[in-house]
Design a protein around this motif. Structure first.
Motif, short mmCIF file in Angstrom:
data_model
loop_
_atom_site.label_atom_id
_atom_site.label_comp_id
_atom_site.label_asym_id
_atom_site.label_seq_id
_atom_site.Cartn_x
_atom_site.Cartn_y
_atom_site.Cartn_z
N VAL A 44 9.99 -11.91 -41.34
CA VAL A 44 9.25 -10.66 -41.17
C VAL A 44 7.79 -10.96 -41.47
CG1 VAL A 44 8.89 -8.36 -42.15
CG2 VAL A 44 11.21 -9.18 -41.69
N GLY A 45 6.91 -10.43 -40.65
CA GLY A 45 5.48 -10.69 -40.82
C GLY A 45 4.95 -11.76 -39.88
N SER A 46 5.86 -12.49 -39.22
CA SER A 46 5.42 -13.51 -38.25
C SER A 46 4.76 -12.83 -37.06
CB SER A 46 6.61 -14.31 -37.74
OG SER A 46 7.33 -14.89 -38.80
N GLU A 47 3.67 -13.44 -36.59
CA GLU A 47 2.97 -12.89 -35.42
C GLU A 47 3.22 -13.79 -34.22
OE1 GLU A 47 -1.13 -11.70 -35.69
OE2 GLU A 47 -0.88 -11.24 -37.82
N TYR A 48 3.38 -13.17 -33.07
CA TYR A 48 3.68 -13.92 -31.85
C TYR A 48 2.85 -13.41 -30.70
CZ TYR A 48 7.72 -15.61 -34.39
OH TYR A 48 8.52 -16.21 -35.33
N ASP A 49 2.54 -14.36 -29.79
CA ASP A 49 1.97 -13.99 -28.51
C ASP A 49 3.10 -13.91 -27.51
OD1 ASP A 49 -0.75 -13.85 -29.19
OD2 ASP A 49 -0.92 -16.04 -29.11
N GLN A 50 2.88 -13.22 -26.41
CA GLN A 50 3.89 -13.11 -25.38
C GLN A 50 4.31 -14.51 -24.93
OE1 GLN A 50 2.61 -10.74 -22.07
NE2 GLN A 50 4.59 -10.84 -21.06
N GLY A 51 5.61 -14.76 -24.88
CA GLY A 51 6.13 -16.04 -24.43
C GLY A 51 6.41 -17.04 -25.55
N ASP A 52 5.96 -16.74 -26.77
CA ASP A 52 6.25 -17.63 -27.90
C ASP A 52 7.74 -17.55 -28.26
OD1 ASP A 52 3.56 -18.19 -28.11
OD2 ASP A 52 3.25 -17.09 -29.99
N GLY A 72 2.95 -9.33 -30.68
CA GLY A 72 3.06 -8.41 -31.81
C GLY A 72 3.52 -9.12 -33.07
N THR A 73 3.85 -8.33 -34.08
CA THR A 73 4.25 -8.82 -35.39
C THR A 73 5.68 -8.37 -35.68
OG1 THR A 73 1.97 -8.57 -36.12
CG2 THR A 73 3.63 -8.82 -37.84
N PHE A 98 17.98 -8.54 -32.20
CA PHE A 98 17.42 -9.68 -32.95
C PHE A 98 16.28 -9.28 -33.87
CE2 PHE A 98 19.62 -11.69 -29.52
CZ PHE A 98 20.09 -12.87 -30.06
N VAL A 99 15.22 -8.73 -33.28
CA VAL A 99 14.02 -8.43 -34.06
C VAL A 99 13.43 -7.09 -33.63
CG1 VAL A 99 13.36 -10.84 -34.46
CG2 VAL A 99 12.50 -9.67 -32.44
N LYS A 100 12.62 -6.54 -34.53
CA LYS A 100 11.78 -5.40 -34.19
C LYS A 100 10.34 -5.86 -34.31
CE LYS A 100 15.13 -1.93 -35.38
NZ LYS A 100 15.56 -0.81 -36.17
N ILE A 101 9.57 -5.58 -33.29
CA ILE A 101 8.19 -6.05 -33.22
C ILE A 101 7.23 -4.86 -33.17
CG2 ILE A 101 6.51 -7.29 -31.76
CD1 ILE A 101 8.80 -9.07 -30.82
N GLN A 102 6.21 -4.92 -34.02
CA GLN A 102 5.11 -3.96 -33.94
C GLN A 102 4.17 -4.51 -32.88
OE1 GLN A 102 4.73 -1.04 -35.76
NE2 GLN A 102 2.97 -0.65 -34.43
N LEU A 103 4.06 -3.81 -31.77
CA LEU A 103 3.30 -4.32 -30.63
C LEU A 103 1.80 -4.28 -30.90
CD1 LEU A 103 5.32 -2.54 -27.82
CD2 LEU A 103 5.59 -4.89 -28.64
N LYS A 104 1.11 -5.30 -30.39
CA LYS A 104 -0.35 -5.31 -30.48
C LYS A 104 -0.89 -4.18 -29.65
CE LYS A 104 -1.71 -9.97 -31.61
NZ LYS A 104 -1.74 -11.30 -31.06
N ASP A 105 -2.02 -3.64 -30.06
CA ASP A 105 -2.66 -2.57 -29.31
C ASP A 105 -2.95 -3.03 -27.88
OD1 ASP A 105 -2.61 -0.92 -31.46
OD2 ASP A 105 -4.69 -1.26 -32.04
N GLY A 106 -2.65 -2.17 -26.94
CA GLY A 106 -3.02 -2.44 -25.56
C GLY A 106 -2.14 -3.46 -24.85
N VAL A 107 -0.93 -3.73 -25.37
CA VAL A 107 -0.08 -4.68 -24.64
C VAL A 107 0.29 -4.09 -23.28
CG1 VAL A 107 0.90 -5.87 -26.64
CG2 VAL A 107 2.07 -3.87 -25.70
N ASP A 108 0.47 -4.99 -22.33
CA ASP A 108 0.74 -4.59 -20.95
C ASP A 108 2.24 -4.55 -20.71
OD1 ASP A 108 0.79 -4.18 -18.27
OD2 ASP A 108 -0.12 -6.10 -17.73
N LEU A 109 2.77 -3.37 -20.47
CA LEU A 109 4.20 -3.21 -20.23
C LEU A 109 4.55 -3.32 -18.75
CD1 LEU A 109 4.92 -0.15 -22.56
CD2 LEU A 109 4.99 -2.57 -23.14
N SER A 110 3.54 -3.54 -17.91
CA SER A 110 3.78 -3.43 -16.47
C SER A 110 4.69 -4.53 -15.91
CB SER A 110 2.44 -3.43 -15.71
OG SER A 110 1.80 -4.67 -15.88
#
Length: 124
Positions: A44-52, A72-73, A98-110
């Motif tokens: 918990v607390g780990s931060e990831y970029d998309q695709g990590d 997100g985190t 598996f996990v719950k992620i707090q999404l970074k502001d402005g992530v692209d859901l498209s």
């Protein structure tokens, strides 16, 4: 705000609720994997970029990784999976998350798919 279910080309599902997303693998993915025997989750607390790579999943057939569908985190992990990795097979869309992620502001859901689009994607 209503929860929204989305899917990725990596056969992961996201239940998006406001700025948080619960992540798991789809029915299709767990059928491909076969019996899941081990799951390694992040801190918990780990931060990831998309695709990590976020988590590792091992089955009797293969080992694979769960990648961050969005940046997100990690705010929560499913501790149940340590003792009961079979939950991924028994209940991939509910108890086997598996996990719950707090999404970074402005992530692209498209790039995410709706359930309908995912069904078409896996129909081949």
């Amino acid at each position: 705000m209503m929860s929204e279910m989305k899917f990725t080309k990596d056969h992961e599902w996201l239940l998006i609720n406001g700025s948080q997303a619960t992540v798991g693998i789809t029915e299709f993915a767990q059928e491909q994997l076969g019996d899941v025997v081990f799951v390694e989750l992040p801190e918990v607390g780990s931060e990831y970029d998309q695709g990590d790579e976020v988590a590792v999943i091992e089955s009797v057939k293969a080992a694979g990784e769960i990648v961050a569908p969005l940046a997100g985190t990690v705010v929560d992990v499913n501790e149940e999976l340590a003792d009961n990795p079979e939950l991924v097979n028994e209940s991939p869309l509910q108890d086997g998350w598996f996990v719950k992620i707090q999404l970074k502001d402005g992530v692209d859901l498209s790039e995410l798919m709706t359930e309908e689009q995912y069904k078409e994607f896996t129909a081949d």
